[in-house]
Enzyme design. Structure first.
Site, PDB file in Angstrom:
ATOM      1  N   CYS A  25       0.951  -1.179  -0.011  1.00  0.00           N
ATOM      2  CA  CYS A  25      -0.036  -0.137   0.114  1.00  0.00           C
ATOM      3  C   CYS A  25       0.778   1.301  -0.082  1.00  0.00           C
ATOM      4  CB  CYS A  25      -1.011   0.045   1.151  1.00  0.00           C
ATOM      5  SG  CYS A  25      -1.922  -1.506   1.164  1.00  0.00           S
ATOM      6  N   LYS A  50      -7.948  -0.180  10.965  1.00  0.00           N
ATOM      7  CA  LYS A  50      -7.970  -1.181   9.909  1.00  0.00           C
ATOM      8  C   LYS A  50      -6.854  -2.124  10.322  1.00  0.00           C
ATOM      9  CE  LYS A  50      -7.091  -2.237   5.066  1.00  0.00           C
ATOM     10  NZ  LYS A  50      -6.708  -1.496   3.737  1.00  0.00           N
ATOM     11  N   ARG A  73      -8.516  -9.407  -2.350  1.00  0.00           N
ATOM     12  CA  ARG A  73      -7.505  -9.306  -2.953  1.00  0.00           C
ATOM     13  C   ARG A  73      -7.530 -10.312  -4.405  1.00  0.00           C
ATOM     14  NH1 ARG A  73      -3.520  -9.992   2.273  1.00  0.00           N
ATOM     15  NH2 ARG A  73      -4.488  -7.777   3.193  1.00  0.00           N
ATOM     16  N   LYS A 117     -12.550  -1.695  10.299  1.00  0.00           N
ATOM     17  CA  LYS A 117     -12.682  -2.846   9.281  1.00  0.00           C
ATOM     18  C   LYS A 117     -11.744  -3.960   9.625  1.00  0.00           C
ATOM     19  CE  LYS A 117     -10.714  -3.045   4.490  1.00  0.00           C
ATOM     20  NZ  LYS A 117      -9.938  -2.642   3.474  1.00  0.00           N
TER      21      LYS A 117
HETATM   22  C1  PBG Z   1      -6.676  -1.845  -0.136  1.00  0.00           C
HETATM   23  C2  PBG Z   1      -8.029  -2.393   0.731  1.00  0.00           C
HETATM   24  C3  PBG Z   1      -8.111  -3.739   0.966  1.00  0.00           C
HETATM   25  C4  PBG Z   1      -9.272  -3.727   1.261  1.00  0.00           C
HETATM   26  C5  PBG Z   1      -9.885  -2.335   1.001  1.00  0.00           C
HETATM   27  N1  PBG Z   1      -8.741  -1.666   0.636  1.00  0.00           N
HETATM   28  C6  PBG Z   1      -7.352  -4.835   1.030  1.00  0.00           C
HETATM   29  C7  PBG Z   1      -6.181  -5.086   2.113  1.00  0.00           C
HETATM   30  O1  PBG Z   1      -6.110  -3.963   2.877  1.00  0.00           O
HETATM   31  O2  PBG Z   1      -5.204  -5.882   1.801  1.00  0.00           O
HETATM   32  C8  PBG Z   1     -10.154  -5.163   1.827  1.00  0.00           C
HETATM   33  C9  PBG Z   1     -11.517  -5.082   1.371  1.00  0.00           C
HETATM   34  C10 PBG Z   1     -12.357  -6.297   1.470  1.00  0.00           C
HETATM   35  O3  PBG Z   1     -11.875  -7.366   1.920  1.00  0.00           O
HETATM   36  O4  PBG Z   1     -13.503  -6.228   1.125  1.00  0.00           O
HETATM   37  N2  PBG Z   1      -5.865  -1.530   0.852  1.00  0.00           N
END
Ligand code: PBG
Length: 326
Positions: free
Chosen positions: A130, A195, A205, A248
């Protein structure tokens, strides 16, 4: 009988009685629907681990948006899958990147729909992290500038809300400053404040084609065992200027949602993530659970826990089922 007890069942005697005393309600206004926009033509591909969720190219977006409007859904969260990826995720902040193009497309044709842009690099970087990478390290401060560029280009394209999900420290402060300097003082930031480094992101993913190519996200996303850390993360984001706070995933973290709701006076958003969706879908397809009842129970449970808004792949189904129940 001289027993002393309370008759709680008096308020459950009929459907109308239960409706009278119901404390929480779901409506289409609660939902934000995620969309995966694929750079290319003629693509409408179901994500194998997320039945009912599709990657769509711009030429299929009109039909998708009409369907969303027909379901009374008023906000969408945009993710992009670019044709090419590179070390520094150029596709994320290119003025003609896939999310920027999709934003313009939707704004021109559906001006009232709120566009929430996911501000992250992982779908656009060749390494799938990220932020910027050096060796096996994910660089913090060096990543902020690219995230600011991403947010500003998304706002320029017409995004109504910027939703940074990258978990670099200082990303809200940096993006707020960048947006203000570019004249977007009125564009709010919906921060993925809390998160966790979660296994429940697995199916996403596949959908967003953004899995890390080495290591994991544990040096920037939070440890699922931690609660007090959520306060530290959210406090920083509030101080840096966040307008919404996201927690989240949703289901395994409802205690954190309640903590955030009780502590901060910003709208609290749950991201009901891909793995939560896929588990219910798989069980329903096997005939093991009643999908409609399970989904509506889960979503109202999220509101009860303190969520003002829910990002969910179930949004269209939920609206349809709520209509049926009326
Ligand atoms: C990207 C992102 C992710 C999700 C939302 N934005 C994946 C991650 O952080 O690996 C996950 C959303 C989902 O699982 O529905 N950073």
């Amino acid at each position: 009988m001289d027993l002393q007890f309370k008759r709680h069942r008096r308020l459950r005697t009929s459907a109308n009685m239960r409706a009278l005393v119901r404390e929480n309600h779901l409506s289409a206004d609660d939902f934000i629907y995620p969309l995966f926009i694929y750079e290319g033509e003629n693509i409408r591909k179901e994500v194998s681990s997320m039945p009912g969720v599709f990657q769509v190219s711009l030429d299929n977006l009109q039909a998708e948006m009409e369907d969303i409007v027909a379901h009374d859904i008023k906000s969408v969260l945009l993710f992009g899958i670019p044709k090419t990826k590179d070390e520094c995720g150029t596709g994320a902040y290119h003025d003609h990147g896939i999310v920027q193009e999709a934003t313009r497309f939707i704004k021109e044709r559906f001006p009232d729909i709120l566009i929430v842009a996911d501000t992250c690099l992982c779908e656009y970087t060749s390494h799938g992290h990220c932020g910027m990478v050096k060796g096996d390290k994910i660089l913090n401060d060096e990543s902020l500038d690219l995230l600011v560029q991403t947010a500003v280009s998304q706002a320029k394209a017409g995004a109504d809300i910027i939703a940074p999900s990258n978990m670099m420290d200082g990303f809200v402060a940096a993006i707020r400053k960048g947006l203000d300097e570019a004249g977007f003082q009125d564009t709010p930031i919906m921060s993925y404040a809390v998160k966790y480094a979660s296994a429940f992101y697995g199916p996403f993913r596949e959908a967003a084609e953004g899995a890390p190519q080495f290591g994991d996200r544990k040096t920037y996303q939070m440890d699922p065992a931690n609660r007090i850390e959520a306060f530290r993360e959210a406090e920083s984001d509030v101080a840096e200027g966040a307008d919404f706070l996201i927690v989240k995933p949703g289901m395994p973290y409802l205690d954190i949602v309640r903590d955030m709701k009780n502590t901060f006076n910003l709208p609290i958003v749950i991201y009901n993530v891909s793995g939560e969706y896929s588990m219910i879908k798989a069980a329903a397809q096997n005939g093991w659970i009643d999908e409609k009842a399970t989904v509506l129970e889960m979503l109202v449970g999220m509101k009860r826990a303190g969520a003002d808004l829910i990002v969910t792949y179930h949004a269209k189904d939920a609206v349809r089922w709520l209509r049926e129940n009326q």
